[in-house]
Design a protein around this motif. Sequence first.
Motif, short mmCIF file in Angstrom:
data_model
loop_
_atom_site.label_atom_id
_atom_site.label_comp_id
_atom_site.label_asym_id
_atom_site.label_seq_id
_atom_site.Cartn_x
_atom_site.Cartn_y
_atom_site.Cartn_z
N PRO A 475 6.21 -3.29 0.67
CA PRO A 475 5.44 -2.08 0.35
C PRO A 475 6.17 -0.84 0.85
O PRO A 475 6.94 -0.89 1.82
CB PRO A 475 4.11 -2.30 1.08
CG PRO A 475 4.46 -3.21 2.20
CD PRO A 475 5.57 -4.10 1.71
N LEU A 476 5.91 0.28 0.19
CA LEU A 476 6.53 1.53 0.58
C LEU A 476 5.93 2.00 1.90
O LEU A 476 4.72 1.96 2.10
CB LEU A 476 6.33 2.60 -0.50
CG LEU A 476 6.96 2.28 -1.86
CD1 LEU A 476 6.75 3.44 -2.81
CD2 LEU A 476 8.43 1.97 -1.73
N GLY A 477 6.82 2.47 2.79
CA GLY A 477 6.37 3.00 4.06
C GLY A 477 5.91 1.94 5.05
O GLY A 477 5.19 2.26 5.99
N SER A 478 6.32 0.70 4.87
CA SER A 478 5.91 -0.37 5.77
C SER A 478 7.07 -1.35 5.92
O SER A 478 7.93 -1.45 5.06
CB SER A 478 4.67 -1.09 5.23
OG SER A 478 4.36 -2.22 6.04
N ARG A 556 13.13 -1.69 -8.49
CA ARG A 556 12.11 -1.01 -9.29
C ARG A 556 10.80 -1.01 -8.52
O ARG A 556 10.62 -1.79 -7.58
CB ARG A 556 11.93 -1.68 -10.65
CG ARG A 556 11.31 -3.05 -10.61
CD ARG A 556 11.24 -3.64 -12.01
NE ARG A 556 10.57 -2.74 -12.90
CZ ARG A 556 10.83 -2.67 -14.20
NH1 ARG A 556 11.74 -3.43 -14.72
NH2 ARG A 556 10.17 -1.82 -14.97
N TYR A 557 9.88 -0.14 -8.93
CA TYR A 557 8.57 -0.03 -8.28
C TYR A 557 7.55 -0.83 -9.08
O TYR A 557 7.62 -0.93 -10.31
CB TYR A 557 8.14 1.43 -8.19
CG TYR A 557 9.09 2.29 -7.39
CD1 TYR A 557 9.07 2.26 -6.00
CD2 TYR A 557 10.02 3.09 -8.03
CE1 TYR A 557 9.95 3.03 -5.27
CE2 TYR A 557 10.91 3.86 -7.29
CZ TYR A 557 10.87 3.83 -5.92
OH TYR A 557 11.74 4.58 -5.20
N LEU A 558 6.58 -1.40 -8.39
CA LEU A 558 5.53 -2.17 -9.04
C LEU A 558 4.27 -2.08 -8.20
O LEU A 558 4.30 -1.77 -7.01
CB LEU A 558 5.96 -3.62 -9.24
CG LEU A 558 6.50 -4.41 -8.03
CD1 LEU A 558 5.39 -5.03 -7.21
CD2 LEU A 558 7.46 -5.49 -8.49
N ASN A 559 3.15 -2.34 -8.86
CA ASN A 559 1.86 -2.41 -8.18
C ASN A 559 1.63 -3.83 -7.70
O ASN A 559 1.61 -4.78 -8.50
CB ASN A 559 0.72 -1.99 -9.12
CG ASN A 559 0.65 -0.50 -9.28
OD1 ASN A 559 0.89 0.24 -8.33
ND2 ASN A 559 0.34 -0.04 -10.48
N TRP A 560 1.47 -4.01 -6.38
CA TRP A 560 1.26 -5.34 -5.82
C TRP A 560 -0.15 -5.80 -6.15
O TRP A 560 -0.98 -5.01 -6.65
CB TRP A 560 1.52 -5.31 -4.32
CG TRP A 560 1.66 -6.66 -3.69
CD1 TRP A 560 0.90 -7.21 -2.72
CD2 TRP A 560 2.65 -7.64 -4.02
NE1 TRP A 560 1.34 -8.47 -2.40
CE2 TRP A 560 2.42 -8.77 -3.20
CE3 TRP A 560 3.70 -7.70 -4.94
CZ2 TRP A 560 3.18 -9.92 -3.25
CZ3 TRP A 560 4.47 -8.85 -4.99
CH2 TRP A 560 4.22 -9.94 -4.16
N GLY A 563 -3.04 -3.77 -5.00
CA GLY A 563 -3.10 -2.38 -5.42
C GLY A 563 -2.09 -1.47 -4.74
O GLY A 563 -1.95 -0.31 -5.13
N ARG A 564 -1.38 -1.96 -3.72
CA ARG A 564 -0.39 -1.12 -3.04
C ARG A 564 0.86 -0.95 -3.90
O ARG A 564 1.23 -1.84 -4.66
CB ARG A 564 -0.01 -1.73 -1.69
CG ARG A 564 -1.09 -1.61 -0.63
CD ARG A 564 -0.60 -2.14 0.72
NE ARG A 564 -0.37 -3.58 0.68
CZ ARG A 564 0.14 -4.26 1.69
NH1 ARG A 564 0.52 -3.62 2.80
NH2 ARG A 564 0.31 -5.56 1.60
N LEU A 565 1.51 0.21 -3.74
CA LEU A 565 2.77 0.46 -4.42
C LEU A 565 3.90 -0.18 -3.63
O LEU A 565 4.06 0.08 -2.44
CB LEU A 565 3.02 1.97 -4.56
CG LEU A 565 4.26 2.37 -5.35
CD1 LEU A 565 4.14 1.89 -6.80
CD2 LEU A 565 4.43 3.88 -5.33
N ALA A 566 4.65 -1.06 -4.27
CA ALA A 566 5.70 -1.81 -3.60
C ALA A 566 7.01 -1.62 -4.35
O ALA A 566 7.06 -1.13 -5.48
CB ALA A 566 5.34 -3.30 -3.52
#
Length: 845
Positions: A475-478, A556-560, A563-566
Amino acid sequence: MQDSIPAAEAAEPAPATPGWWRRWWRRQTPGRQDRFAMLAPLAAVVLFLAAIMSAFWYLRLEETEREQEAVQRDVEYAQQRVRLRLLERQEQLMRIARDIANKEIDPEDFMARAEAMVNQYPEMQSISWIDERRKVKASYAAPSVTPNQLFVAGEVLRPGETENIYSLARDLLQPVYSQPLPGSDGNGLLQLHVPFSDQNRFGGVIVGEYSIDGLLRYAVPADVAAKYAVALLDGRGRLIAGNSVPARAPAIKLLPWAARPVESEVPVSPVGNGLVLRAQAYRTSLGVIGSGLFWLVGALSAMTAWMLIANWRHTRRRMQAQQALVSETNFRRAMENSVLTGMRALDMQGRITYVNAAFCQMTGWTEAELVGRAPPYPYWPEADREVLTQRLDDELNGRALPGGIQMRVKRKDGSLFDARLYVSPLIDAKGHQTGWMTSMTDITEPNRIREQLSASYERFTTVLEALDASVSVAPLGSEELLFANKLYRQWFGVHTQGHLQMVAQAGVPEQPRNDESLDAVDSFAGLPTGTLTSARSENAEIFVPELGKWLEVRSRYLNWVDGRLAQMVIATDITPRRHAEEQAAAQAERAQSSSRLITMGEMASSVAHELNQPLTAITNYCNGLVSRIHGGNIQQADLLAALEKTSRQAQRAGQIIQRIRSFVKRSEPNRTLSDVTQMVNEAVELAEIELRRRNVRLSHYVAARLPRLLVDPILIEQVLVNLMKNAAESIEAAHRPAAARSVELRVIPRQEGEQPVVEFSVLDSGRGLAPEVMDRLYEAFFSTKAEGMGIGLNLCRSIVESHQGRMKAENIYNGTDVTGCRFSFWIPVSNSTNNIAGHNAGVTV
């Protein structure tokens, strides 16, 4: 349900003891008996008249309520038609606004479309286009609109209600309706402001004006308008369109319902500004005839009431009770038969007392076959009877699980299905528990889907684990690692440091860009406005010292799933490919050096002849000087002149040797901002030696003030020498006469698309290229010469393309005859000197 009817009859109060009223009557005195005998009929008549009046009043109220409901339905239908008509016009105006925002229509097209709408829809009075500076760009109005109400193109909105609605639409960026505005003919107007955006900026509004009277006339259905007095009211209840029924006094004061109006009001949406649609039913008074009929019926009813009252009341009570009982029975039976959940009732000993139709349909057993059965039940599988007996014992003792139990159920035909059962106590009307109620649901299909999903997940995990690429999701920011396949765990373990290291080395942003100047980014949330699954992936090649490997990293970015952006990173080991590329680059460098050596080898005789002239001149000058010195007849001036000529011939020979040495010397690539004229002169100087030997005339033209190019000059010279040498060989093979043996070199600037380039072209007067040769011209080791190696043109194209250029060949025609061939290539012009180091480090020759 079989016991419901006896229960109802048992609940009916027991009849009083027969003869009690007779005993009471005999205890009364004769006078009191007479009074009762006289007052009883009178009381019966009064009660009957009161009942008749109540019945008329009740029936009249029911009729009024039915009329009120009819008015309500019709006015709601009319409101839906008005709303639909407003929404259709709003959608058409929004389409015009979108076309304006997309630059698809201009003011002339807008006027044409506005005229078509106004002519097609009578309620439309005008359509105007107002830009972001409150200036009217275009406007079209119906002929009925007065000049003082027109929006004149070029004018600016004046302060007022229209300007306030314009500001509200600009702030909300949503369609906004105005309050009813006064019209020229006394009828109200309604404005709709539809805003549009131009590159995420407010671009103006489309203003549509409706005639409220026309909207009422054409939007309300004709059958509704014929039955009722339909009108439109403003927020204060004032009539602005339509008509109303005047209040009338009732014909008979004793009948208050005669003056009660029958009307209905509903707000007109989507206006939302207090506009109300009202419909009033046309009512007529009962009149004298109606009142007389009322009194006649009352009199006749009073005369017969005392004969029918007792029997009527008794019959009515029994019919009501019977009807209520039948209705209740039918309702309960219909409800039980319509549910899809199987219902089963057990008594306190576990005997089945009730099953519904759904339960019988699920199991295949009839109600007669199940009711009264004790455990084990016929729908229990033989293999599960011991377990099910224990569960039934738990249920009867109140130890049922709140979440229900899952079991297999056997149908009558022997097939099995999965079911989930929920058990709850069965409480009677007195609050006593009489048994247990069980609901059963068929879960065979959900179980099958769950098993398929589990198998699909296992297959998906097996595929990811077997990939020869590392896959990780964080996840972004983690620093939490959401997923990592087997290869990632082998390389980096189960921590997220490897994921973050690859993201940092690849230069991929850990979060999507938050640039307010980009339309594809939401400046408030900092996330891409498009769907993440369609976002473009980022690729990079990095070297990981800890692994000693080159990795190609794609992210690439995806929705986990939560619901978190990963961010997903896929890393592939490309170390063998990088080694192969390095070896290919080294081979290309050696091939280019070999090509120059081969070129010089082919030009060896020409170079020797070119060097022979200055060397012979030096020998002659030296011999002459020696002879004249021995003879003693030489002056100092003659000696100096002869020595200067000898020095010039020696310098000429040295320049030829130095030029050949620099051409064939193997060196590292060195791209610098080079002068085009100097490169051409040095290439011409080398090529002229071969062209003179083959008796070919060379002419060259270099345009003035050409920009300097970021190239390796030796490689560009090699391309030019090869092309001019090939041109001379083509002329010699074509056996052209001396007057037609010419090669022309031209260097001019031009545009390739939007990129400025410098074009080099070599034209010869040979026999051209055959079509089959043209198709294979740049193939490695393909040559039309018997002694050729077939690497010259292939290397030339590789050199040009390594400088971001392109090369092509074409025949020159005179009618249908081929009169020569033209080889050309272009090099893009560099606008900056900051990329020199990057180009030198990124290209190997």
